[in-house]
Structure formats: structure tokens, C-alpha cells
Design a protein around this motif. Structure first.
Motif, mmCIF file in Angstrom:
data_model
loop_
_atom_site.group_PDB
_atom_site.id
_atom_site.type_symbol
_atom_site.label_atom_id
_atom_site.label_comp_id
_atom_site.label_asym_id
_atom_site.label_seq_id
_atom_site.Cartn_x
_atom_site.Cartn_y
_atom_site.Cartn_z
ATOM 1 N N PRO A 34 0.415 -1.372 0.035
ATOM 2 C CA PRO A 34 -0.102 -0.449 0.088
ATOM 3 C C PRO A 34 0.886 1.376 0.268
ATOM 4 O O PRO A 34 1.373 1.438 1.269
ATOM 5 C CB PRO A 34 -0.571 -0.020 1.367
ATOM 6 C CG PRO A 34 0.156 -0.939 2.135
ATOM 7 C CD PRO A 34 0.462 -1.898 1.431
ATOM 8 N N ASN A 86 -2.836 4.159 4.125
ATOM 9 C CA ASN A 86 -2.967 3.126 4.214
ATOM 10 C C ASN A 86 -3.265 2.955 6.595
ATOM 11 O O ASN A 86 -4.550 2.902 6.878
ATOM 12 C CB ASN A 86 -1.966 2.198 4.340
ATOM 13 C CG ASN A 86 -1.949 0.197 4.887
ATOM 14 O OD1 ASN A 86 -3.546 0.197 4.914
ATOM 15 N ND2 ASN A 86 -1.757 -0.065 5.654
ATOM 16 N N GLU A 210 -8.119 1.330 -0.505
ATOM 17 C CA GLU A 210 -8.033 1.223 -1.083
ATOM 18 C C GLU A 210 -9.078 1.435 -2.803
ATOM 19 O O GLU A 210 -9.009 0.613 -4.248
ATOM 20 C CB GLU A 210 -8.201 -0.994 -1.501
ATOM 21 C CG GLU A 210 -7.396 -1.728 -0.076
ATOM 22 C CD GLU A 210 -7.627 -1.253 1.043
ATOM 23 O OE1 GLU A 210 -7.338 -2.261 1.958
ATOM 24 O OE2 GLU A 210 -9.093 -0.453 2.026
#
Length: 404
Positions: A34, A86, A210
Motif C-alpha cells: 500500500p 493505509n 483501496e
């Protein structure tokens, strides 16, 4: 050097060159790290999102490369502070400044799996892991509450990951804007996109960063999801894009990275390594005897633990499982947070909250539940799973690495 040695040396050199060529021409493996950097083109980078947003020409942007506390101390103007990462964790002083700024009529947008525990406590919220029922796939599906934005088929992920959702601790005044569910199970949906008013301003929280990654936006019509989320952001004032809370690096200072970034230096480095290996092989052959190979002992701890766990489940020894689960969690606290668990008192809960990033109330609630299930001699399978879920949620809500 004899003829045989020369032939062997030549064959080995050709083999090294051939293997180096294969390694250099092999496609790079997919990097699922990420990042959410605006210039990162890996699956969980956000190059597509930021480029598309900046090309709309409806917004004015300013990129912020310093901590929010410093920027707000310099009297940040009105607008929307946009965080995508994240994990986004504010210290108490920084959070106070952000909330004051929002209360003056500004917007705060955060999309992250790990959201500052202090901010969640302020809004009387917590995040939980969405656990699929009946071992269904964990591929999430997103959608909106607003009928004008809602999609008939939803916005689906092609990759699997544990989705998070918001849970209100009490009657918090929040507005649910979007929901998340597991594909194939549309009956159970949980909020993953909410808003809350703070003074004259507004806070937007989103647990699925995401959805702003390159892989998701380039699949089917998923780019519409990001477009519809941006409809909530006020375009009359500037948007301040945070570059400080980012998992990906914007600059690499490693000497090896600089060396390998140039193609000529990279191959010179590879041939130097190959030459060094050949030198060690042929020089060491005469000066050192062969070292016997000793195979390391096979680690069967996992197989042993699984076998013991299966025996407990088969014999329905749920009380024993609960006891062991509690002991393992206490060992986790001692190992990761360096806190003694001999005495569970107010000082212990305060120290645990400070090091784990959870609230004191959530720690007390978990230990009360552990004591309740530990004293329940008739505890069954459902009690064991409830305890496991509570412990896993507490661990997942920890803000980043354990604090020393």
C-alpha cells in the motif's frame, strides 16, 4: 590452471551470464504494497486517482509535505484537508488543532484502514473487521446510500482483503453515506463511509482506501465510485492534499537504489558480484576443506499447535480454549507492549491504552469480557468465537506499531 579447470571455468561463466540475462528480462512481480502516492503506478498507488482529479479543473489544490500540526500553526486557509493512506494517526495536540480548524467551517476527509483512535473516540466510533459468514470469499463490494449516487450492481473488488466498517458505540450523530458488504451476501451491509458535523464544518471518514488504488479504479466502471465520493467535497475552496502521512516514500536515498537505478552501473555491479563469487570458488577450493551440509531441524510448532487445537475442538473443550486464548493475549501484551499483566488495575489500562492506541474504555470492556467468559464454566463455541472476535478487533484497532 589445467585444461579441465579452464573448461569448467568457461562453462560456469556462461551459466552465470545466462542466469543473469534471465533474471534481467524476467517481468517484475506485482507489488501489492500500500502506497497511495500520487506518482505511484503500482496496484495500491493512487496515480490514476490524483491525475483524474487534478484534470477536472474544478478544484484548486495545494500539496502539504509537512505535519498537519505545523501547517495549521501557520494559519491554514479555508478548504478541505484530504488524507489518503493505509494509516492516519494524529497525536492529541495535532488532533485538537485539526478539530478547531474544521469547526471554523472547513472539511476534513480521511480514507484509511487505520484512523486516529483519538478522532474515533471524539465521534464515539470504532472500526471492526467484516468477518464473512459461512467461509464466503472476502472480496468486498461498495455502494452509496444516496439514491442519486447508488449503483444497481455496486462497485466490486477483484482482489480479496479483510474489509473494515464503522460501529457506533452509542447514539453518535453521524450520517451514513456508503456501505460495504461481501460479494454474494447483499443482506449484511455495514457502513464504511460516514460524515459528522463539527461546529460549522464537517468530517468525512472512509475505511476503504483501496477504492482509490490504481487496480480498483481501472477495473470495470469503478472509477465512478471515486467520482461520486468527490461530489461530497466542496470545490469552492482549495483542497489540501496530505503528502506527510504516506506509506510510500517520495524519495529514496539508499546508495544501492541509486546504483541500481542506472543501467550501466547496475550491470557493472552484477558482474562484480559474479567475479567475486568465481574468485571465492576457485581460490577457496585449494585453501579450505568442504564444509559438510547440516540440515536444520524442521519447525513443527505450527503443526503441533493445529493438532492440539483440533483435539480441543473435537472434545468440545471450549473453556480450555477460552483460557488459552486469554493467556495468549496476555502474553501478546507482555511481549509487544512490555507491560506486566500480574495486576489489572487503572494504571495497567491507562498504560495499555497509551501503548496500543486504543481507548481506555475499550481495554476495560475487553478485559471485563475476558473475565466473564473465563468464569463461565458452561461457555460454548459461540462464547469462544465472540471472545476471539473481540481480541482480534482490539489488535486491529491498534494505531500502527506498538509504542515503546
Amino acid at each position: 590452471m589445467g585444461k579441465t579447470s579452464k573448461l569448467f571455468f568457461g562453462f560456469f561463466l556462461l551459466l552465470v551470464i545466462f542466469l543473469t540475462y534471465l533474471e534481467a528480462t524476467e517481468p517484475e512481480p506485482v507489488n501489492w504494497t500500500p502506497s497511495y502516492m500520487s506518482d505511484d503506478k503500482i496496484p495500491l498507488g493512487s496515480f490514476v486517482f490524483y491525475e483524474s482529479w487534478k484534470n477536472t479543473e474544478n478544484y484548486e489544490f495545494e500539496e502539504i509535505n509537512i505535519p498537519p500540526f505545523e501547517k495549521l500553526a501557520d494559519s491554514l486557509g479555508n478548504g478541505t484537508y484530504f488524507f489518503l493512506n493505509n494509516s492516519v494517526g494524529f497525536d492529541p495536540d495535532e488532533l485538537d488543532k485539526i478539530l478547531e480548524w474544521v469547526a471554523d467551517g472547513n472539511q476534513l476527509f480521511i480514507s484509511a484502514r487505520g484512523i486516529s483512535a483519538g478522532l474515533l473516540d471524539t465521534l464515539r466510533l470504532e472500526t471492526r473487521v467484516f468477518i464473512p459468514e459461512n467461509d464466503l470469499s472476502s472480496k468486498p463490494q461498495l455502494n452509496f446510500e444516496n439514491l442519486g449516487l447508488k449503483s444497481k450492481s455496486g462497485f466490486k473488488f477483484k482482489n480479496e482483503f479483510p474489509p473494515l466498517y464503522f460501529h457506533s458505540k452509542d447514539s453518535a450523530e453521524i450520517e451514513i453515506l456508503g456501505q460495504i458488504n461481501i460479494q454474494g451476501n447483499d443482506k449484511i451491509k455495514q457502513p464504511n463511509f460516514i460524515s459528522s458535523k463539527i461546529g460549522d464544518g464537517k468530517i468525512y471518514l472512509h475505511t476503504t482506501p483501496e477504492a482509490f488504488g490504481n487496480y480498483f479504479l481501472l477495473s470495470d466502471n469503478n472509477y465512478e465510485y471515486a467520482e461520486k465520493i468527490l461530489a461530497y467535497i466542496n470545490n469552492e475552496n482549495p483542497v489540501f492534499l496530505d503528502n506527510y502521512y504516506k506509506a510510500g516514500k517520495s524519495f529514496y536515498s539508499s546508495p544501492l537504489y541509486i546504483l541500481l537505478s542506472d543501467n550501466r552501473l547496475k550491470w557493472a555491479y552484477y558482474f562484480l558480484l559474479a567475479g567475486s563469487i568465481l574468485f571465492i570458488i576457485f581460490e577457496g577450493k585449494r585453501k579450505q576443506r568442504a564444509i559438510p551440509v547440516v540440515n536444520p531441524l524442521k519447525n513443527q510448532s505450527y503443526e503441533y499447535a493445529k493438532t492440539v487445537g483440533d483435539l480441543y475442538l473435537e472434545e468440545k473443550e471450549y473453556q480450555e480454549l477460552i483460557t488459552k486464548k486469554i493467556n495468549l493475549f496476555l502474553e501478546y501484551i507482555r511481549t509487544n507492549y512490555k507491560i506486566s499483566t500480574k495486576t489489572i488495575d487503572e494504571e495497567f489500562h491507562t498504560l495499555l491504552a497509551a501503548k496500543s492506541g486504543n481507548s481506555v474504555a475499550s481495554g476495560k470492556e475487553l478485559f471485563n469480557k475476558m473475565e466473564e467468559f473465563s468464569n463461565n464454566t458452561t461457555a460454548g463455541k459461540s462464547e469462544f468465537f465472540k471472545l476471539s472476535e473481540a481480541i482480534n478487533n482490539y489488535k486491529s484497532n491498534s494505531n500502527g506499531k506498538p509504542r515503546k
